[in-house]
Design a protein around this motif. Sequence first.
Motif, PDB file in Angstrom:
ATOM      1  N   GLN A 293       0.825  -1.208   0.000  1.00  0.00           N
ATOM      2  CA  GLN A 293       0.000   0.000   0.000  1.00  0.00           C
ATOM      3  C   GLN A 293       0.861   1.261   0.000  1.00  0.00           C
ATOM      4  O   GLN A 293       0.487   2.274  -0.599  1.00  0.00           O
ATOM      5  N   GLY A 294       2.007   1.200   0.670  1.00  0.00           N
ATOM      6  CA  GLY A 294       2.924   2.339   0.618  1.00  0.00           C
ATOM      7  C   GLY A 294       3.405   2.600  -0.799  1.00  0.00           C
ATOM      8  O   GLY A 294       3.560   3.762  -1.210  1.00  0.00           O
ATOM      9  N   ALA A 295       3.622   1.528  -1.562  1.00  0.00           N
ATOM     10  CA  ALA A 295       4.044   1.685  -2.955  1.00  0.00           C
ATOM     11  C   ALA A 295       2.950   2.337  -3.793  1.00  0.00           C
ATOM     12  O   ALA A 295       3.248   3.098  -4.726  1.00  0.00           O
ATOM     13  N   VAL A 296       1.688   2.071  -3.463  1.00  0.00           N
ATOM     14  CA  VAL A 296       0.583   2.694  -4.199  1.00  0.00           C
ATOM     15  C   VAL A 296       0.638   4.209  -4.058  1.00  0.00           C
ATOM     16  O   VAL A 296       0.555   4.954  -5.042  1.00  0.00           O
ATOM     17  N   VAL A 297       0.779   4.686  -2.824  1.00  0.00           N
ATOM     18  CA  VAL A 297       0.844   6.140  -2.602  1.00  0.00           C
ATOM     19  C   VAL A 297       2.088   6.715  -3.268  1.00  0.00           C
ATOM     20  O   VAL A 297       2.048   7.812  -3.848  1.00  0.00           O
ATOM     21  N   GLY A 298       3.189   5.978  -3.218  1.00  0.00           N
ATOM     22  CA  GLY A 298       4.404   6.433  -3.894  1.00  0.00           C
ATOM     23  C   GLY A 298       4.206   6.555  -5.391  1.00  0.00           C
ATOM     24  O   GLY A 298       4.693   7.505  -6.019  1.00  0.00           O
ATOM     25  N   ASN A 299       3.467   5.612  -5.986  1.00  0.00           N
ATOM     26  CA  ASN A 299       3.203   5.679  -7.416  1.00  0.00           C
ATOM     27  C   ASN A 299       2.324   6.872  -7.773  1.00  0.00           C
ATOM     28  O   ASN A 299       2.478   7.479  -8.829  1.00  0.00           O
ATOM     29  N   VAL A 300       1.382   7.197  -6.892  1.00  0.00           N
ATOM     30  CA  VAL A 300       0.554   8.389  -7.127  1.00  0.00           C
ATOM     31  C   VAL A 300       1.421   9.648  -7.142  1.00  0.00           C
ATOM     32  O   VAL A 300       1.265  10.524  -8.003  1.00  0.00           O
ATOM     33  N   LEU A 301       2.359   9.716  -6.209  1.00  0.00           N
ATOM     34  CA  LEU A 301       3.289  10.850  -6.188  1.00  0.00           C
ATOM     35  C   LEU A 301       4.121  10.907  -7.459  1.00  0.00           C
ATOM     36  O   LEU A 301       4.366  11.980  -8.023  1.00  0.00           O
ATOM     37  N   ILE A 302       4.571   9.744  -7.918  1.00  0.00           N
ATOM     38  CA  ILE A 302       5.373   9.696  -9.145  1.00  0.00           C
ATOM     39  C   ILE A 302       4.559  10.173 -10.340  1.00  0.00           C
ATOM     40  O   ILE A 302       5.045  10.939 -11.187  1.00  0.00           O
ATOM     41  N   LEU A 303       3.293   9.747 -10.414  1.00  0.00           N
ATOM     42  CA  LEU A 303       2.434  10.174 -11.523  1.00  0.00           C
ATOM     43  C   LEU A 303       2.237  11.689 -11.511  1.00  0.00           C
ATOM     44  O   LEU A 303       2.286  12.344 -12.567  1.00  0.00           O
ATOM     45  N   ILE A 304       1.996  12.248 -10.343  1.00  0.00           N
ATOM     46  CA  ILE A 304       1.819  13.702 -10.247  1.00  0.00           C
ATOM     47  C   ILE A 304       3.085  14.431 -10.688  1.00  0.00           C
ATOM     48  O   ILE A 304       3.027  15.412 -11.441  1.00  0.00           O
ATOM     49  N   SER A 305       4.236  13.941 -10.238  1.00  0.00           N
ATOM     50  CA  SER A 305       5.503  14.568 -10.621  1.00  0.00           C
ATOM     51  C   SER A 305       5.758  14.432 -12.114  1.00  0.00           C
ATOM     52  O   SER A 305       6.276  15.359 -12.754  1.00  0.00           O
ATOM     53  N   MET A 306       5.393  13.285 -12.701  1.00  0.00           N
ATOM     54  CA  MET A 306       5.600  13.086 -14.133  1.00  0.00           C
ATOM     55  C   MET A 306       4.753  14.050 -14.947  1.00  0.00           C
ATOM     56  O   MET A 306       5.198  14.566 -15.979  1.00  0.00           O
ATOM     57  N   VAL A 307       3.528  14.307 -14.502  1.00  0.00           N
ATOM     58  CA  VAL A 307       2.661  15.247 -15.223  1.00  0.00           C
ATOM     59  C   VAL A 307       3.303  16.628 -15.277  1.00  0.00           C
ATOM     60  O   VAL A 307       3.372  17.271 -16.342  1.00  0.00           O
ATOM     61  N   PHE A 308       3.814  17.085 -14.140  1.00  0.00           N
ATOM     62  CA  PHE A 308       4.430  18.405 -14.125  1.00  0.00           C
ATOM     63  C   PHE A 308       5.796  18.406 -14.794  1.00  0.00           C
ATOM     64  O   PHE A 308       6.230  19.448 -15.294  1.00  0.00           O
ATOM     65  N   ALA A 309       6.465  17.266 -14.837  1.00  0.00           N
ATOM     66  CA  ALA A 309       7.715  17.186 -15.588  1.00  0.00           C
ATOM     67  C   ALA A 309       7.451  17.361 -17.080  1.00  0.00           C
ATOM     68  O   ALA A 309       8.198  18.054 -17.785  1.00  0.00           O
ATOM     69  N   VAL A 310       6.367  16.760 -17.565  1.00  0.00           N
ATOM     70  CA  VAL A 310       5.989  16.924 -18.975  1.00  0.00           C
ATOM     71  C   VAL A 310       5.635  18.378 -19.265  1.00  0.00           C
ATOM     72  O   VAL A 310       6.021  18.945 -20.293  1.00  0.00           O
ATOM     73  N   ILE A 311       4.890  18.991 -18.335  1.00  0.00           N
ATOM     74  CA  ILE A 311       4.551  20.410 -18.501  1.00  0.00           C
ATOM     75  C   ILE A 311       5.819  21.258 -18.573  1.00  0.00           C
ATOM     76  O   ILE A 311       5.938  22.165 -19.410  1.00  0.00           O
ATOM     77  N   TYR A 312       6.773  20.947 -17.711  1.00  0.00           N
ATOM     78  CA  TYR A 312       8.030  21.697 -17.701  1.00  0.00           C
ATOM     79  C   TYR A 312       8.777  21.533 -19.017  1.00  0.00           C
ATOM     80  O   TYR A 312       9.261  22.512 -19.602  1.00  0.00           O
ATOM     81  N   LEU A 313       8.867  20.299 -19.519  1.00  0.00           N
ATOM     82  CA  LEU A 313       9.608  20.057 -20.753  1.00  0.00           C
ATOM     83  C   LEU A 313       8.947  20.758 -21.939  1.00  0.00           C
ATOM     84  O   LEU A 313       9.629  21.351 -22.783  1.00  0.00           O
ATOM     85  N   ARG A 314       7.634  20.709 -21.995  1.00  0.00           N
ATOM     86  CA  ARG A 314       6.934  21.374 -23.099  1.00  0.00           C
ATOM     87  C   ARG A 314       7.091  22.889 -23.007  1.00  0.00           C
ATOM     88  O   ARG A 314       7.330  23.563 -24.022  1.00  0.00           O
ATOM     89  N   ALA A 315       6.936  23.428 -21.813  1.00  0.00           N
ATOM     90  CA  ALA A 315       7.088  24.888 -21.634  1.00  0.00           C
ATOM     91  C   ALA A 315       8.497  25.320 -21.952  1.00  0.00           C
ATOM     92  O   ALA A 315       8.724  26.366 -22.573  1.00  0.00           O
ATOM     93  N   ASN A 316       9.477  24.506 -21.539  1.00  0.00           N
ATOM     94  CA  ASN A 316      10.866  24.845 -21.803  1.00  0.00           C
ATOM     95  C   ASN A 316      11.164  24.787 -23.293  1.00  0.00           C
ATOM     96  O   ASN A 316      11.890  25.622 -23.836  1.00  0.00           O
ATOM     97  N   ARG A 317      10.589  23.812 -24.000  1.00  0.00           N
ATOM     98  CA  ARG A 317      10.780  23.702 -25.444  1.00  0.00           C
ATOM     99  C   ARG A 317      10.171  24.904 -26.157  1.00  0.00           C
ATOM    100  O   ARG A 317      10.756  25.438 -27.096  1.00  0.00           O
ATOM    101  N   GLU A 318       8.973  25.306 -25.707  1.00  0.00           N
ATOM    102  CA  GLU A 318       8.334  26.473 -26.336  1.00  0.00           C
ATOM    103  C   GLU A 318       9.143  27.733 -26.075  1.00  0.00           C
ATOM    104  O   GLU A 318       9.275  28.599 -26.935  1.00  0.00           O
ATOM    105  N   GLY A 319       9.714  27.838 -24.852  1.00  0.00           N
ATOM    106  CA  GLY A 319      10.537  29.008 -24.528  1.00  0.00           C
ATOM    107  C   GLY A 319      11.769  29.073 -25.392  1.00  0.00           C
ATOM    108  O   GLY A 319      12.172  30.148 -25.864  1.00  0.00           O
ATOM    109  N   VAL A 320      12.392  27.925 -25.660  1.00  0.00           N
ATOM    110  CA  VAL A 320      13.582  27.896 -26.514  1.00  0.00           C
ATOM    111  C   VAL A 320      13.223  28.232 -27.942  1.00  0.00           C
ATOM    112  O   VAL A 320      13.939  28.949 -28.655  1.00  0.00           O
ATOM    113  N   ALA A 321      12.060  27.727 -28.404  1.00  0.00           N
ATOM    114  CA  ALA A 321      11.629  28.004 -29.777  1.00  0.00           C
ATOM    115  C   ALA A 321      11.355  29.469 -29.998  1.00  0.00           C
ATOM    116  O   ALA A 321      11.616  30.026 -31.054  1.00  0.00           O
TER     117      ALA A 321
END
Length: 322
Positions: A293-321
């Motif tokens: 069950q601890g791994a489940v909550v950890g995976n939820v945290l990972i998913l949330i972080s991955m979503v914002f990591a994608v947002i960061y990469l896309r925003a950073n790519r647009e900023g460079v462009a």
Amino acid sequence: MTTTISASANSPGPASRERLRSEDRRATARRRRVASQWLFVAPAVLYMLVFFSYPLVRNVVMSFQSYTPATYFTGEAPFTGLDNWRAVLGDELFASSLWHTLLFTAGSLIGQFTIGMALALFFSRRFPLSGVMRSLLLLPWLIPMVVAGTLWRRVLDQETGVLNEALQGLQLTDSAIPWLSSPDFALLSVVLVNIWIGVPFNMVILYGGLQEIPKEIREAAVLDGAGFFRRFFGVTLPMLRPVVTVVLVLGFMSTVKILDLILALTNGGPANATETLGTHTYQLSFLELDFGQGAVVGNVLILISMVFAVIYLRANREGVAQ
């Protein structure tokens, strides 16, 4: 005679053979360049596979298993399907932990960015001892989280805390405020302490971004009669967009998983008022020893972080462009 002439006609001439050799050389050089690039990248890829990919995959698999301390001795961790996920997602404590995580993260980011931006703008104008003051403001960022949490726990103590003594001495309050022992104040107190810790990071990054804005643009805005707020929202903030994106996304990814500060201040209490996904994972895995069950909550945290990591990469790519 006919066969000889036909063979001569079909055989490539000197120019064609030279062109083929040139293409072969270019293809060989291209393959060597790609191989050398992969050779430089290989150590980083290997490092990611060993130290990130394997733990990530193992954590996902563990969330579908009945993984207990006995597993370390027997090696048996039977698969339970979605039982761990149902148990965690159906728990009211998980819902409150997710809500507290959102409040803690949003409050911390807003406070850190607002104060950090104000300080960055303040220090962008040179004055005596500005460098010394900037260096002193970096101290909260350099202090380990556990040390900062222990320090602020003493400051915010209801009975002997310096803050309550100061407020009562100035006659701003009639009685001591239970900063860390009341569900009404505990989460706010943790947010304020985290703001204190994160302001220097925001200030330093934003200050560096302000130095990259050409002075001619700001001077032109002043000559056009633009006031402070018009210059800030019309010139400064748009040109700081890539830096602001980096600050907010990195700040989010470091704040959403904070554990040690909350443990040092409140240990998730009182009455689970400061229980976040990070502390909930710790409680399930290391206090209740239910690693699945601890791994489940950890995976939820990972998913949330991955979503914002994608947002960061896309925003950073647009900023460079741009």
